[in-house]
Write a protein that holds these residues in place. Structure first.
Motif, PDB file in Angstrom:
ATOM      1  N   ALA A 245       0.836  -1.206   0.000  1.00 53.46           N
ATOM      2  CA  ALA A 245       0.000   0.000   0.000  1.00 53.46           C
ATOM      3  C   ALA A 245       0.868   1.253   0.000  1.00 53.46           C
ATOM      4  O   ALA A 245       0.536   2.250  -0.658  1.00 53.46           O
ATOM      5  N   LEU A 246       1.984   1.213   0.706  1.00 57.31           N
ATOM      6  CA  LEU A 246       2.890   2.358   0.752  1.00 57.31           C
ATOM      7  C   LEU A 246       3.483   2.638  -0.626  1.00 57.31           C
ATOM      8  O   LEU A 246       3.619   3.796  -1.027  1.00 57.31           O
ATOM      9  N   VAL A 247       3.803   1.591  -1.376  1.00 59.28           N
ATOM     10  CA  VAL A 247       4.306   1.771  -2.741  1.00 59.28           C
ATOM     11  C   VAL A 247       3.265   2.496  -3.588  1.00 59.28           C
ATOM     12  O   VAL A 247       3.600   3.396  -4.359  1.00 59.28           O
ATOM     13  N   LEU A 248       1.999   2.108  -3.438  1.00 64.42           N
ATOM     14  CA  LEU A 248       0.942   2.786  -4.195  1.00 64.42           C
ATOM     15  C   LEU A 248       0.854   4.259  -3.827  1.00 64.42           C
ATOM     16  O   LEU A 248       0.759   5.129  -4.702  1.00 64.42           O
ATOM     17  N   LEU A 249       0.853   4.554  -2.534  1.00 65.69           N
ATOM     18  CA  LEU A 249       0.775   5.944  -2.083  1.00 65.69           C
ATOM     19  C   LEU A 249       1.948   6.755  -2.614  1.00 65.69           C
ATOM     20  O   LEU A 249       1.769   7.857  -3.149  1.00 65.69           O
ATOM     21  N   LEU A 250       3.151   6.231  -2.479  1.00 68.41           N
ATOM     22  CA  LEU A 250       4.328   6.953  -2.947  1.00 68.41           C
ATOM     23  C   LEU A 250       4.294   7.144  -4.464  1.00 68.41           C
ATOM     24  O   LEU A 250       4.656   8.214  -4.972  1.00 68.41           O
ATOM     25  N   GLY A 251       3.858   6.123  -5.184  1.00 67.63           N
ATOM     26  CA  GLY A 251       3.744   6.242  -6.639  1.00 67.63           C
ATOM     27  C   GLY A 251       2.759   7.327  -7.035  1.00 67.63           C
ATOM     28  O   GLY A 251       3.028   8.136  -7.943  1.00 67.63           O
ATOM     29  N   GLU A 252       1.633   7.372  -6.348  1.00 67.79           N
ATOM     30  CA  GLU A 252       0.629   8.400  -6.630  1.00 67.79           C
ATOM     31  C   GLU A 252       1.156   9.790  -6.271  1.00 67.79           C
ATOM     32  O   GLU A 252       0.900  10.765  -6.983  1.00 67.79           O
ATOM     33  N   ALA A 253       1.916   9.878  -5.178  1.00 67.28           N
ATOM     34  CA  ALA A 253       2.513  11.166  -4.802  1.00 67.28           C
ATOM     35  C   ALA A 253       3.519  11.609  -5.864  1.00 67.28           C
ATOM     36  O   ALA A 253       3.564  12.792  -6.235  1.00 67.28           O
TER      37      ALA A 253
END
Length: 176
Positions: free
Chosen positions: A94-102
């Motif tokens: 989930a953190l990878v998704l958040l960072l990617g979106e950021a």
């Protein structure tokens, strides 16, 4: 609060952010959360992740220094609410998704600005986000490797230190 819930809240806030200051604030929040997750895993996480988690925390500290966060009120840092990382692989994914979106949001800001200082601030923040994503991917790989090793261990307990002997070796042991 559990990491996955905070990450979900961050993704929601990032998706709802409008305007450059709000996007910058949410990108800062994402880096702060990655730093907190890295710190939590470095001190209390699985042993095989601690070095990489410490590096994630340090990388995110650099990313936080790059970003201005004009819309983050005092005491409004989501990461300060982190109490646990209950499901490490799921939280890291989930953190990878958040960072990617950021990172994508920062690219949008960088492409849309005519202000040179803001452009370079976004580029440095994008670099920090990319490095954070690489660190999290590294931790996910380590977890997968560790899991594969532990799945193989029960079969190898009776095989000796080099694994099982396969093939027609029966005559060596006198079983012709």
């Amino acid at each position: 609060m559990e990491a996955e819930r905070l990450i979900a809240a961050g993704r929601s806030a990032l998706a709802g952010s409008r305007g450059v200051p709000a996007v910058m604030a949410e990108a800062w929040q994402a880096q702060a959360l990655a730093r907190a997750v890295g710190g939590q895993l470095a001190s209390r996480g699985p042993m095989e992740l601690r070095t990489e988690a410490r590096a994630l925390s340090e990388t995110c500290a650099l990313g936080n220094a790059v970003l201005d966060h004009p819309m983050v009120p005092a005491g409004g840092v989501r990461a300060s609410q982190l109490t646990e990382v209950a499901h490490v692989p799921q939280a890291l994914a989930a953190l990878v998704l958040l960072l990617g979106e950021a990172g994508i949001a920062l690219v949008g800001v960088a492409c849309g600005t005519e202000e040179e200082g803001l452009y370079w601030q976004c580029i440095e923040a994008i670099d920090a986000v990319d490095e954070s994503v690489d660190r999290v991917h590294g931790m996910l790989r380590r977890l997968a490797e560790h899991e594969r090793e532990h799945e193989q261990e029960p079969d190898q307990e009776n095989d000796g230190p080099f694994g099982g002997i396969r093939g027609p070796a029966g005559f060596v042991a006198g079983q012709s």
